[in-house]
Enzyme design. Sequence first.
Site, short mmCIF file in Angstrom:
data_model
loop_
_atom_site.label_atom_id
_atom_site.label_comp_id
_atom_site.label_asym_id
_atom_site.label_seq_id
_atom_site.Cartn_x
_atom_site.Cartn_y
_atom_site.Cartn_z
N ALA A 1 -11.07 4.72 0.55
CA ALA A 1 -10.60 5.66 0.21
C ALA A 1 -11.66 6.96 0.58
O ALA A 1 -12.82 6.92 0.78
CB ALA A 1 -11.02 5.38 -1.21
N GLY B 1 -3.71 0.29 -0.95
CA GLY B 1 -4.88 1.13 -0.13
C GLY B 1 -3.21 2.34 -0.05
O GLY B 1 -2.14 1.94 -0.35
N TYR C 1 -1.32 2.23 -12.76
CA TYR C 1 -1.23 3.88 -13.10
C TYR C 1 -0.48 4.37 -14.58
O TYR C 1 0.61 4.40 -15.39
CB TYR C 1 -0.60 4.52 -12.19
CG TYR C 1 -1.13 4.27 -10.92
CD1 TYR C 1 -2.30 4.51 -10.08
CD2 TYR C 1 -0.98 1.73 -10.23
CE1 TYR C 1 -2.73 4.56 -8.50
CE2 TYR C 1 -1.07 2.10 -9.33
CZ TYR C 1 -2.57 2.78 -8.70
OH TYR C 1 -3.01 2.65 -7.34
N LYS D 1 -23.24 10.09 -7.24
CA LYS D 1 -23.98 10.89 -8.41
C LYS D 1 -24.55 10.36 -9.20
O LYS D 1 -24.02 10.70 -10.83
CB LYS D 1 -22.96 12.29 -9.17
CG LYS D 1 -22.25 13.12 -7.99
CD LYS D 1 -20.99 14.59 -8.72
CE LYS D 1 -20.57 15.01 -7.58
NZ LYS D 1 -19.33 15.65 -8.03
N GLN E 1 -5.91 4.76 -12.76
CA GLN E 1 -6.31 5.65 -11.95
C GLN E 1 -7.10 7.05 -13.57
O GLN E 1 -6.95 6.42 -14.06
CB GLN E 1 -4.38 6.47 -11.61
CG GLN E 1 -4.37 7.64 -10.49
CD GLN E 1 -5.66 7.92 -9.78
OE1 GLN E 1 -6.74 7.53 -10.17
NE2 GLN E 1 -4.61 7.67 -8.48
N GLN F 1 -13.43 20.41 -7.21
CA GLN F 1 -12.53 18.84 -7.50
C GLN F 1 -11.45 18.84 -8.39
O GLN F 1 -11.46 17.64 -8.19
CB GLN F 1 -14.37 18.23 -8.55
CG GLN F 1 -14.60 16.94 -8.35
CD GLN F 1 -15.79 16.24 -9.05
OE1 GLN F 1 -16.54 17.09 -9.53
NE2 GLN F 1 -15.59 15.84 -9.86
N THR G 1 -15.62 1.32 -3.23
CA THR G 1 -14.67 1.52 -2.71
C THR G 1 -14.27 0.85 -1.24
O THR G 1 -15.41 0.91 -1.09
CB THR G 1 -14.02 3.25 -2.67
OG1 THR G 1 -14.59 4.12 -2.33
CG2 THR G 1 -14.13 3.22 -4.16
N GLU H 1 -18.46 3.67 -10.44
CA GLU H 1 -17.63 3.30 -8.85
C GLU H 1 -18.74 4.66 -8.06
O GLU H 1 -18.85 5.87 -8.24
CB GLU H 1 -16.20 3.64 -9.48
CG GLU H 1 -15.66 3.21 -8.15
CD GLU H 1 -14.45 3.87 -7.91
OE1 GLU H 1 -12.86 2.90 -7.82
OE2 GLU H 1 -13.69 4.90 -7.02
P1 FAD Z 1 0.57 -2.07 -5.46
O1 FAD Z 1 0.48 -2.61 -6.59
O2 FAD Z 1 1.38 -2.33 -4.46
O3 FAD Z 1 1.75 -1.01 -5.59
C1 FAD Z 1 2.14 0.44 -4.89
C2 FAD Z 1 3.93 0.82 -5.37
O4 FAD Z 1 4.42 -0.06 -5.14
C3 FAD Z 1 3.54 1.01 -6.92
O5 FAD Z 1 4.96 1.51 -6.77
C4 FAD Z 1 4.67 0.02 -7.38
O6 FAD Z 1 4.80 0.08 -8.69
C5 FAD Z 1 5.10 -0.57 -6.58
N1 FAD Z 1 5.04 -2.63 -6.10
C6 FAD Z 1 4.24 -3.23 -6.03
N2 FAD Z 1 4.56 -3.82 -6.01
C7 FAD Z 1 5.78 -4.27 -5.56
C8 FAD Z 1 6.63 -5.14 -5.30
N3 FAD Z 1 6.19 -6.35 -5.14
N4 FAD Z 1 8.24 -4.80 -4.68
C9 FAD Z 1 8.43 -3.51 -4.27
N5 FAD Z 1 7.00 -2.35 -5.65
C10 FAD Z 1 5.92 -2.60 -5.59
N6 FAD Z 1 -7.45 2.98 -1.91
C11 FAD Z 1 -8.53 3.08 -1.07
O7 FAD Z 1 -7.95 3.37 -0.21
N7 FAD Z 1 -9.98 2.11 -1.02
C12 FAD Z 1 -10.06 2.22 -2.75
O8 FAD Z 1 -11.24 1.87 -2.79
C13 FAD Z 1 -9.45 2.33 -3.35
N8 FAD Z 1 -9.71 2.21 -4.88
C14 FAD Z 1 -8.67 2.50 -6.10
C15 FAD Z 1 -8.76 1.96 -7.05
C16 FAD Z 1 -7.84 2.56 -8.37
C17 FAD Z 1 -8.56 1.51 -9.59
C18 FAD Z 1 -7.27 2.78 -8.34
C19 FAD Z 1 -6.13 3.13 -9.38
C20 FAD Z 1 -6.74 3.16 -7.21
C21 FAD Z 1 -7.59 2.88 -5.77
N9 FAD Z 1 -6.72 3.33 -4.47
C22 FAD Z 1 -8.13 3.07 -3.25
C23 FAD Z 1 -6.08 3.47 -4.51
C24 FAD Z 1 -4.86 2.47 -4.18
O9 FAD Z 1 -4.55 2.75 -2.54
C25 FAD Z 1 -2.85 3.31 -4.13
O10 FAD Z 1 -2.78 4.36 -5.70
C26 FAD Z 1 -2.03 2.73 -3.93
O11 FAD Z 1 -1.37 3.88 -3.54
C27 FAD Z 1 -1.64 1.78 -4.56
O12 FAD Z 1 -2.51 0.88 -4.15
P2 FAD Z 1 -1.75 -0.19 -5.68
O13 FAD Z 1 -3.18 -1.72 -5.38
O14 FAD Z 1 -1.80 0.13 -6.72
O15 FAD Z 1 -0.29 -0.91 -4.93
#
Ligand code: FAD
Length: 291
Positions: free
Chosen positions: A51, A108, A148, A275, A179, A215, A48, A17
């Site tokens: 982020a 996000g 997660y 890196k 994660q 880090q 990304t 990534e």
């Molecule tokens: P969701 O899937 O929407 O989940 C967020 C929360 O809402 C969870 O607690 C979930 O259980 C809950 N939820 C989901 N669906 C529902 C529903 N229908 N009703 C009620 N609750 C619900 N962030 C960035 O800004 N840019 C990036 O490029 C980026 N890349 C990432 C890559 C990976 C592999 C990971 C693990 C995270 C990344 N993130 C990035 C961070 C991510 O945006 C955050 O962790 C964010 O808080 C949750 O994103 P999500 O897509 O998992 O959200």
Amino acid sequence: MKLSELLQKDTLTLSFEVFPPKTDSAFDSVKQATEEIAALHPAFMSVTYGAGGGTSRYTLDIAKNIKDTYNVPTLAHLTCVSSTRETVMQKIEEMKAAGIENVMALRGDLTPELEQSDRSKWAYRHAVDLIHDIKESGADFCIGGACYPEIHPESADQKEDIRYLKEKVDAGCEFLTTQMVFDNNLLYNFLYKIREAGITVPVMPGIMPITNAKQVERAIKLSGSFMPQRFKSLVDKFGSNPDAMKQAGIIYATDQIIDLFANGVKNVHVYSMNKPDVAAKILDNLSSILN
Ligand code: FAD
């Protein structure tokens, strides 16, 4: 190449990534770092979206460059929480025009400002809403989603988290990336639970090589991940010696990856943080294992 195709193969893969530049002036150096990683020919690279302060407008430029110049499959991230439907649709069109085949559909993170705002006015509340819109747009992307192993911080419990994860998969998510995890046992436990819940798509564990002591704090703050005592001891012992810490961090990450492969995981995603030297060292450590 679509990642759904790649992840079906019976081979072990490592992917990396990278993140886009935080400022316009950093574009050239970030481009160069991502090119050096692409030249190592990982299975694929993800880029990304906004982020950690990275600018979202460069995600596509970096992803397209890696794909077109190095023929490395790319996964472009897209977040939706602060976007309008028009912006998202425009991004989807730009991705199609750039020949992107794989999209990581994310909500996000919630900024303090967003936390305060009226959620009923949001066009997107969860990643699943974005997945629905991508599907409805007719774009033929392979869609990925985040998961997660240590539970998303906003979830009440793991059962709820996994229930919503299943909704994302049912909506069209073809693979999941976790994660960052520093303790593989947490991951095996999570895999068992999601399989039991009927989630059968490929899951790629996310491994973050920690190469300097600073880090560690950032990684915990960002992810809330559990740091095993074994890892903490390593930071205590080598944290003040940059070269030793880097070497120990790369070996710890390599060891985690070997354990994952040995226990049936086929695809591992490395948070390589722009890196190239770290990416190269990990690949070198696994040179016979990945062939
Ligand atoms: P969701 O899937 O929407 O989940 C967020 C929360 O809402 C969870 O607690 C979930 O259980 C809950 N939820 C989901 N669906 C529902 C529903 N229908 N009703 C009620 N609750 C619900 N962030 C960035 O800004 N840019 C990036 O490029 C980026 N890349 C990432 C890559 C990976 C592999 C990971 C693990 C995270 C990344 N993130 C990035 C961070 C991510 O945006 C955050 O962790 C964010 O808080 C949750 O994103 P999500 O897509 O998992 O959200």
